[in-house]
Design a protein around this motif. Sequence first.
Motif, PDB file in Angstrom:
ATOM      1  N   ALA A   7       0.818  -1.213   0.000  1.00  0.00           N
ATOM      2  CA  ALA A   7       0.000   0.000   0.000  1.00  0.00           C
ATOM      3  C   ALA A   7       0.850   1.260   0.000  1.00  0.00           C
ATOM      4  O   ALA A   7       0.316   2.359  -0.190  1.00  0.00           O
ATOM      5  N   SER A   8       2.150   1.130   0.190  1.00  0.00           N
ATOM      6  CA  SER A   8       3.025   2.306   0.169  1.00  0.00           C
ATOM      7  C   SER A   8       4.094   2.150  -0.900  1.00  0.00           C
ATOM      8  O   SER A   8       4.549   1.040  -1.196  1.00  0.00           O
ATOM      9  N   ASP A   9       4.495   3.273  -1.476  1.00  0.00           N
ATOM     10  CA  ASP A   9       5.506   3.249  -2.534  1.00  0.00           C
ATOM     11  C   ASP A   9       6.858   2.776  -2.006  1.00  0.00           C
ATOM     12  O   ASP A   9       7.536   1.966  -2.644  1.00  0.00           O
ATOM     13  N   THR A  10       7.259   3.303  -0.851  1.00  0.00           N
ATOM     14  CA  THR A  10       8.579   2.954  -0.325  1.00  0.00           C
ATOM     15  C   THR A  10       8.663   1.484   0.042  1.00  0.00           C
ATOM     16  O   THR A  10       9.656   0.809  -0.254  1.00  0.00           O
ATOM     17  N   HIS A  11       7.628   0.966   0.678  1.00  0.00           N
ATOM     18  CA  HIS A  11       7.613  -0.446   1.041  1.00  0.00           C
ATOM     19  C   HIS A  11       7.638  -1.315  -0.217  1.00  0.00           C
ATOM     20  O   HIS A  11       8.299  -2.370  -0.244  1.00  0.00           O
ATOM     21  N   ALA A  63      -8.217   5.570   1.703  1.00  0.00           N
ATOM     22  CA  ALA A  63      -8.742   5.640   0.338  1.00  0.00           C
ATOM     23  C   ALA A  63      -7.836   4.885  -0.633  1.00  0.00           C
ATOM     24  O   ALA A  63      -8.308   4.300  -1.616  1.00  0.00           O
ATOM     25  N   ARG A  64      -6.539   4.890  -0.364  1.00  0.00           N
ATOM     26  CA  ARG A  64      -5.611   4.145  -1.230  1.00  0.00           C
ATOM     27  C   ARG A  64      -5.857   2.648  -1.091  1.00  0.00           C
ATOM     28  O   ARG A  64      -5.813   1.911  -2.088  1.00  0.00           O
ATOM     29  N   VAL A  65      -6.099   2.211   0.122  1.00  0.00           N
ATOM     30  CA  VAL A  65      -6.360   0.790   0.349  1.00  0.00           C
ATOM     31  C   VAL A  65      -7.630   0.367  -0.385  1.00  0.00           C
ATOM     32  O   VAL A  65      -7.670  -0.665  -1.066  1.00  0.00           O
ATOM     33  N   LEU A  66      -8.683   1.171  -0.266  1.00  0.00           N
ATOM     34  CA  LEU A  66      -9.930   0.857  -0.962  1.00  0.00           C
ATOM     35  C   LEU A  66      -9.740   0.859  -2.471  1.00  0.00           C
ATOM     36  O   LEU A  66     -10.335   0.043  -3.191  1.00  0.00           O
ATOM     37  N   GLY A 103     -14.835  -2.472   7.676  1.00  0.00           N
ATOM     38  CA  GLY A 103     -16.205  -2.010   7.507  1.00  0.00           C
ATOM     39  C   GLY A 103     -16.390  -1.308   6.167  1.00  0.00           C
ATOM     40  O   GLY A 103     -17.359  -1.565   5.443  1.00  0.00           O
ATOM     41  N   ALA A 104     -15.440  -0.424   5.836  1.00  0.00           N
ATOM     42  CA  ALA A 104     -15.512   0.295   4.561  1.00  0.00           C
ATOM     43  C   ALA A 104     -15.372  -0.662   3.387  1.00  0.00           C
ATOM     44  O   ALA A 104     -16.074  -0.538   2.373  1.00  0.00           O
TER      45      ALA A 104
END
Length: 312
Positions: free
Chosen positions: A106-110, A158-161, A194-195
């Motif tokens: 979910a992250s660019d660096t990771h 929002a990125r995860v979704l 939930g989302a």
Amino acid sequence: MSDLILCECFARDGLQHEVEFIPTGQKIGLIDRFARAGFRRVEATSYSNPAVVPQFADASELLKTLPRVDGVYYKATCANTRAVERAVADLEAGIGANEISLLVSASDTHSLRNLNQSRADQWRRIEAMAEVARGRFRLVGTISVAFGCPFEGAIDPARVLSDVERFAALGVRYVTLGDTIGVATQASTKAHFGAMLQSFPDLHAIAHFHDTRGTGIVNYLAALEAGVTHFDVAFGGVGGHPAKVKYGGGVTGNVCTEDFVNVLETMGVKTGIDLDAMMVASEACEAALGRQLASRVARTGLSPLLKRVEPV
């Protein structure tokens, strides 16, 4: 049968960074033991490059001789298109896994540190992998560091979704949110799942949390309250993140199978797991690694308040 689906991850996530090679026959015995104890999903192996992860150099050999239990999904992790091609070849030979996983950070660096690719490049790779799979497997999409990144900190929900939506567009119906560094809270767990379930009610949400700070089971119960029915666990809490990306003081293991099952059963939540077989499997896992693992229940035994069905 229980509505909960527990995936036993010992044989793949648990073993991937073990220095000593576990004999193929011993792995097969453990995996078969897990399936017969009632785990309806089992991580069996990984089509990793043997030069990078030598523990799974025997992937095809293992699958060739692995007994299968009806109704159980045996998962193989695939890191790239070549890995999926190997999975397809084994499937066509009649020895393949019936579930494979696709991974994004979910992250660019990771993504750069863990996958050696930007997120954009990784998504292109995932699209190619899904195309090679051609609907032959049940696909599982996994979003690492969904609750927080060791390099970038907080992750925009929002990125995860958005990542969940991209997996869904590729026909992936099982999506894992990973708390890779153990920073999720009850509140963030409920909010994320939930989302996800509200926005994508046709998807199956999977919780894959690390117990870095001792919050794994608490957060799993929060996920359960949010409507999650699929959980990843590992005997003895083994596994976690690659050693090359160090954080959490080295305490990055998964949620202990024995401990989580014990909690659920004492709550009256049926897991479908044979408790006696589970405890025998727990001992076998410690014997395979030659050391005491992290499960509390392995040391203390199951709760004496559990109503057990005695053999006739």
